[in-house]
Structure formats: C-alpha cells, structure tokens
Design a protein around this motif. Structure first.
Motif, PDB file in Angstrom:
ATOM      1  N   GLY A 132       0.783  -1.226   0.000  1.00 54.08           N
ATOM      2  CA  GLY A 132       0.000   0.000   0.000  1.00 54.08           C
ATOM      3  C   GLY A 132       0.819   1.281   0.000  1.00 54.08           C
ATOM      4  N   TRP A 133       2.141   1.186  -0.111  1.00 55.69           N
ATOM      5  CA  TRP A 133       3.003   2.363  -0.038  1.00 55.69           C
ATOM      6  C   TRP A 133       2.651   3.413  -1.088  1.00 55.69           C
ATOM      7  N   ASN A 134       2.039   2.989  -2.182  1.00 58.55           N
ATOM      8  CA  ASN A 134       1.697   3.930  -3.248  1.00 58.55           C
ATOM      9  C   ASN A 134       0.197   4.229  -3.319  1.00 58.55           C
ATOM     10  N   SER A 135      -0.534   3.966  -2.246  1.00 62.67           N
ATOM     11  CA  SER A 135      -1.988   4.131  -2.250  1.00 62.67           C
ATOM     12  C   SER A 135      -2.440   5.572  -2.014  1.00 62.67           C
ATOM     13  N   LYS A 136      -1.563   6.396  -1.437  1.00 54.40           N
ATOM     14  CA  LYS A 136      -1.912   7.784  -1.087  1.00 54.40           C
ATOM     15  C   LYS A 136      -3.045   7.844  -0.068  1.00 54.40           C
ATOM     16  N   LYS A 137      -3.157   6.793   0.765  1.00 51.81           N
ATOM     17  CA  LYS A 137      -4.207   6.732   1.786  1.00 51.81           C
ATOM     18  C   LYS A 137      -3.587   6.391   3.136  1.00 51.81           C
ATOM     19  N   GLY A 138      -4.264   6.847   4.217  1.00 52.59           N
ATOM     20  CA  GLY A 138      -3.804   6.527   5.568  1.00 52.59           C
ATOM     21  C   GLY A 138      -2.392   7.004   5.818  1.00 52.59           C
ATOM     22  N   LYS A 139      -1.537   6.096   6.225  1.00 50.51           N
ATOM     23  CA  LYS A 139      -0.142   6.413   6.495  1.00 50.51           C
ATOM     24  C   LYS A 139       0.544   7.056   5.294  1.00 50.51           C
ATOM     25  N   TRP A 140       0.090   6.711   4.106  1.00 51.56           N
ATOM     26  CA  TRP A 140       0.737   7.169   2.874  1.00 51.56           C
ATOM     27  C   TRP A 140       0.040   8.384   2.257  1.00 51.56           C
ATOM     28  N   ALA A 141      -0.877   9.007   2.976  1.00 49.47           N
ATOM     29  CA  ALA A 141      -1.612  10.168   2.469  1.00 49.47           C
ATOM     30  C   ALA A 141      -0.662  11.345   2.229  1.00 49.47           C
TER      31      ALA A 141
END
Length: 143
Positions: free
Chosen positions: A10-19
C-alpha cells in the motif's frame, strides 16, 4: 543490489499512512529517521525528493527557493484546475544536491537531524543557521 523487502504493501496508495498530508508526511519522516538511527552503519546515503527532505530534516530553510518550478511530464501546470506556477510548492533543495547530517542525541524518539558544520559552510557560507524556534516558525509559513 537494492533490497526492497522493507517496502510495505500500500506504499503507493496515497491513503492513511501514505496520504499526501503534512501530518502523514511528518510521521513517515520521523519513522524513517528512527529507522536510520537504529541502523548499525555509521554513514548512510538517503536519496529522495526535496519536498520530503524538508520534513525529513525538519529544516524549511529555502523552502520557496524553487517554488513554481515544474516538469510538465510529471506535474503539468493547469490553470483550469487552479494550478499555476506560483501555486506549486517549492523546495530548498537543488537537483543532485547533497548535505551531511548527524543525529541530535538529545532529541529522543524524534530522532532529529543536525546539519554538520562542514555541510552548512559548503552551501551557505558564513550565514548563521536558524534556531530550532525559527525553523518551526518557517515550517508553519511553508505549510
């Protein structure tokens, strides 16, 4: 070889931790500093984007230095979308620029970095570095 085993799902999801929010980026920068500080190696090279480096180093000096510059193949400027050259965030880091840091042992779990005197002189001459309070004020302005 590059070891990608630590890249999380999910590092590239732009959500949660990666927002792409200031708070999320601050947290990721702190986690990266903590991880690096725990490493046994003495000298470590970090390669990343200038915008992230302001969060990583907690130094917003020159954050508007390259404001408005854009590579259209990566981030096209679109007046229709309300994005103009003046509105693009800047960075105080030039392409391929390097600086040297050490960990501030008094910063505890924050794992703050302090630019070495040699690095500071190389890029800023005899200019007096900002205090911690001045850096925090500049951060508020940059956000």
């Amino acid at each position: 070889p590059v070891d990608l085993t630590l890249v999380q799902e999910g590092w590239n999801s732009k959500k949660g931790k990666w927002a792409p929010t200031a708070k999320a980026i601050e947290n990721r920068a702190r986690e990266a500093r903590q991880w690096l500080m725990s490493r046994p190696e003495k000298d470590i090279v970090v390669v990343t984007h200038g915008g992230f480096l302001h969060y990583f180093t907690e130094d917003w000096t020159g954050s508007n230095r390259f404001q408005g510059m854009s590579c259209t193949s990566i981030s096209p400027v679109s007046p229709a979308a309300g994005l103009t050259l003046e509105a693009l965030p800047g960075t105080g880091w030039a392409n391929t620029e390097f600086r040297s840091y050490s960990f501030d042992v008094g910063s505890g779990d924050n794992a703050s970095l302090v630019e070495t005197d040699e690095s500071r002189r190389r890029r800023a001459g005899t200019e007096t570095p900002l205090t911690r309070e001045e850096k925090l004020n500049l951060k508020q302005t940059a956000h």
